[in-house]
Design an enzyme around this catalytic site. Structure first.
Site, PDB file in Angstrom:
ATOM      1  N   VAL A   1      35.983  63.954  38.510  1.00 49.82           N
ATOM      2  CA  VAL A   1      34.704  63.498  37.939  1.00 49.82           C
ATOM      3  C   VAL A   1      33.516  64.290  38.483  1.00 49.82           C
ATOM      4  O   VAL A   1      32.486  64.423  37.822  1.00 49.82           O
ATOM      5  CB  VAL A   1      34.457  61.988  38.165  1.00 49.82           C
ATOM      6  CG1 VAL A   1      35.513  61.147  37.469  1.00 49.82           C
ATOM      7  CG2 VAL A   1      34.366  61.640  39.659  1.00 49.82           C
TER       8      VAL A   1
ATOM      9  N   TYR B   1      28.189  58.413  52.349  1.00 49.34           N
ATOM     10  CA  TYR B   1      28.698  57.416  51.391  1.00 49.34           C
ATOM     11  C   TYR B   1      27.607  56.405  51.038  1.00 49.34           C
ATOM     12  O   TYR B   1      27.419  56.047  49.876  1.00 49.34           O
ATOM     13  CB  TYR B   1      29.911  56.731  52.019  1.00 49.34           C
ATOM     14  CG  TYR B   1      30.705  55.827  51.103  1.00 49.34           C
ATOM     15  CD1 TYR B   1      31.434  56.348  50.033  1.00 49.34           C
ATOM     16  CD2 TYR B   1      30.769  54.451  51.331  1.00 49.34           C
ATOM     17  CE1 TYR B   1      32.186  55.521  49.214  1.00 49.34           C
ATOM     18  CE2 TYR B   1      31.528  53.618  50.518  1.00 49.34           C
ATOM     19  CZ  TYR B   1      32.232  54.155  49.457  1.00 49.34           C
ATOM     20  OH  TYR B   1      32.987  53.341  48.643  1.00 49.34           O
TER      21      TYR B   1
END
Length: 243
Positions: A61, A154
């Site tokens: 992706v 993250y």
């Protein structure tokens, strides 16, 4: 044919979402994966066991060209198929203290979560708008909501997706398309396998890790017509971890 695409759908929360949507039999399930073909095939077999249909789409992706090519080829082969549900679930972690974080560990994590959201959603968005119906569900994290030490990359990536969720929701609400984010806390998956569950349970008011199926139930609700007046929301599913 009406379809739902789940990125990172071969394992963990992604697999649980594929199976939950397959159970409801409203959609042909598109299972995206990057590297683990055996796990993707296993997920597809389970989808079919539940009496639903599905197929596997292999692409990263975070790679815009590859995403465009694979999805473009799929759309060309399936001109009458409409993707109504997009679950942006693919994500990776490369944990470490910020002071020692490597450039590629920052880039790879941000690229998969944030650019992955863009690459997949942007491919389908005009078709959703023409169709005047859609459900976009972005898997974020407690890290993106409150920040987690050792996960600056993250946390940044997931917080960015939260901002994108809120903005896009406002742009397309008139077309009957909702955009929401789901922020899991500690869920039993491969990603949390190495964590000390007994130690961490003490931080969680519910005193346990969540199950992937519990997250999938929430995603399935947001993917359904029942959730049509919920948009731009970040729904925490974390056992009360910071309440």
């Amino acid at each position: 044919m009406k379809c739902a695409i789940i990125t990172g759908g071969s394992r963990g929360i992604g697999r649980a979402i594929c199976l939950k949507l397959a159970e409801e039999k409203n959609y042909h399930i598109l299972i995206n994966y990057t590297s683990n073909q055996a796990a993707a095939e296993e997920t597809l077999a389970k989808v079919q066991e539940l009496g639903s249909t599905g197929e596997i789409l292999k692409f990263d992706v975070g790679n815009a060209e590859e995403t465009q090519k694979v999805l473009g080829d799929w759309q060309d082969k399936n001109p009458d198929s409409v993707v109504e549900v997009i679950v942006n679930n693919a994500g990776i972690t490369k944990d470490g203290l910020f002071m020692w974080m490597k450039h590629e560990d920052w880039n790879n994590v941000v690229n998969t979560s944030l650019n992955g959201f863009f690459n997949v959603t942007n491919f389908f968005i005009q078709k959703l708008l023409r169709n005047k119906y859609g459900r976009i569900i972005n898997m974020v994290s407690v890290s993106g909501v409150k920040g987690t030490a050792g996960q600056t990359n993250y946390s940044a990536a997931k917080a960015a997706v939260i901002g994108a969720t809120k903005a896009l929701a406002q742009e397309i609400a008139k077309r009957n398309i909702t955009v929401n984010a789901v922020a899991p806390g500690f869920i039993k998956t491969d990603m949390t396998y190495d964590l000390n569950e007994d130690e961490l349970k003490a931080m969680i008011p519910a005193n346990r890790f969540g199950e992937a199926e519990e997250v999938a139930d929430l995603v399935a609700f947001l993917a359904s017509k029942k959730s049509s007046y919920i948009t731009g929301e970040v729904i925490n599913i974390n056992g009360g971890i910071y309440s």
